[in-house]
Design an enzyme around this catalytic site. Structure first.
Site, PDB file in Angstrom:
ATOM      1  N   SER A   1       0.812  -1.218   0.000  1.00 40.83           N
ATOM      2  CA  SER A   1       0.000   0.000   0.000  1.00 40.83           C
ATOM      3  C   SER A   1       0.846   1.270   0.000  1.00 40.83           C
ATOM      4  O   SER A   1       0.345   2.351  -0.285  1.00 40.83           O
ATOM      5  CB  SER A   1      -0.950   0.023   1.202  1.00 40.83           C
ATOM      6  OG  SER A   1      -0.243   0.260   2.400  1.00 40.83           O
TER       7      SER A   1
ATOM      8  N   LYS B   1       1.533   4.165   7.295  1.00 43.39           N
ATOM      9  CA  LYS B   1       0.729   4.971   6.382  1.00 43.39           C
ATOM     10  C   LYS B   1       1.161   6.436   6.475  1.00 43.39           C
ATOM     11  O   LYS B   1       1.894   6.847   7.374  1.00 43.39           O
ATOM     12  CB  LYS B   1      -0.762   4.868   6.726  1.00 43.39           C
ATOM     13  CG  LYS B   1      -1.392   3.499   6.498  1.00 43.39           C
ATOM     14  CD  LYS B   1      -1.552   3.184   5.035  1.00 43.39           C
ATOM     15  CE  LYS B   1      -2.295   1.862   4.826  1.00 43.39           C
ATOM     16  NZ  LYS B   1      -1.509   0.699   5.231  1.00 43.39           N
TER      17      LYS B   1
END
Length: 213
Positions: free
Chosen positions: A133, A170
């Site tokens: 991701s 993230k």
């Protein structure tokens, strides 16, 4: 720092579980054992125990509670070779999701020795990336990322964050009334932190090592 009766009881439970099962209880199990409504109360008491020096918590592990102080020193530690000032000897503590959050439950006693020039700021430990991701930031599946341990982070920084008992890496986005964790791959959706979730910043991303594979 004096411990409350509840904190002493939690410490006793941790020691008992490590002795009998070989692993510490999870935050959810602690909350259930003491009748807490959720893991936030367990997290509060664990932070107090850590501040008192009774335990330490290993980032990147769902059952990352370790006894500290006299109990920890009772175990013989292996001798370590001296490390030069221009290199780092970093522990690989577990895995972190670059995808959907995962329970980071893979512990390791491995250490990696490498040059300080690879990281800024200086990291405290390494985590192994699982998922893609964060691909567009150059962070790929199997990479070892350096993590600088801190609870503070600014919007726009890449962080290692804990949501309840799950760990993820993230891009942090702090809005006026919400916090989001953004992937850097259009195949993944942002993660919005809900008010009732146990959320914390575990550290800042500060570089990576790509093992030969």
């Amino acid at each position: 720092m004096d411990l409350t009766d509840t904190q002493q009881a939690i410490l006793a439970l941790i020691a008992e579980r490590i002795e009998t099962d070989g692993v510490p209880p999870s935050q959810t199990e602690i909350a259930r054992a003491f009748g807490f409504k959720g893991v936030r109360a367990a997290q509060y008491h664990l932070e107090a125990l850590e501040q008192a020096g009774a335990i330490r918590r290993v980032p990147g592990q769902a059952r990352g509670i370790r006894l500290a102080g006299a109990a920890a020193h009772a175990r013989a530690a292996p001798a370590e070779e001296p490390v030069r000032d221009d290199v780092l000897r970093l522990p690989v503590l577990g895995r972190v999701a670059a995808g959907l959050p995962i329970g980071a439950d893979i512990g390791s006693d491995d250490f990696v020795v490498l040059d300080r020039v690879f990281f800024s700021p200086s990291p405290d430990y390494l985590l192994k990336v699982q998922g893609d991701s964060m691909r567009d930031e150059g962070i790929f599946n199997g990479d070892l990322i350096g993590v600088h341990r801190t609870r503070d982070a600014r919007s726009g920084q890449i962080v290692v964050a804990r949501i309840d008992e799950e760990i993820t890496v993230k891009l942090l986005k702090i809005g006026k009334d919400r916090i989001r964790l953004l992937p850097r791959n259009p195949d993944y959706a942002p993660i919005e932190v809900l008010p009732d979730q146990d959320f914390a910043i575990e550290g800042l991303y500060c570089g990576l090592l790509r093992p030969n594979r």
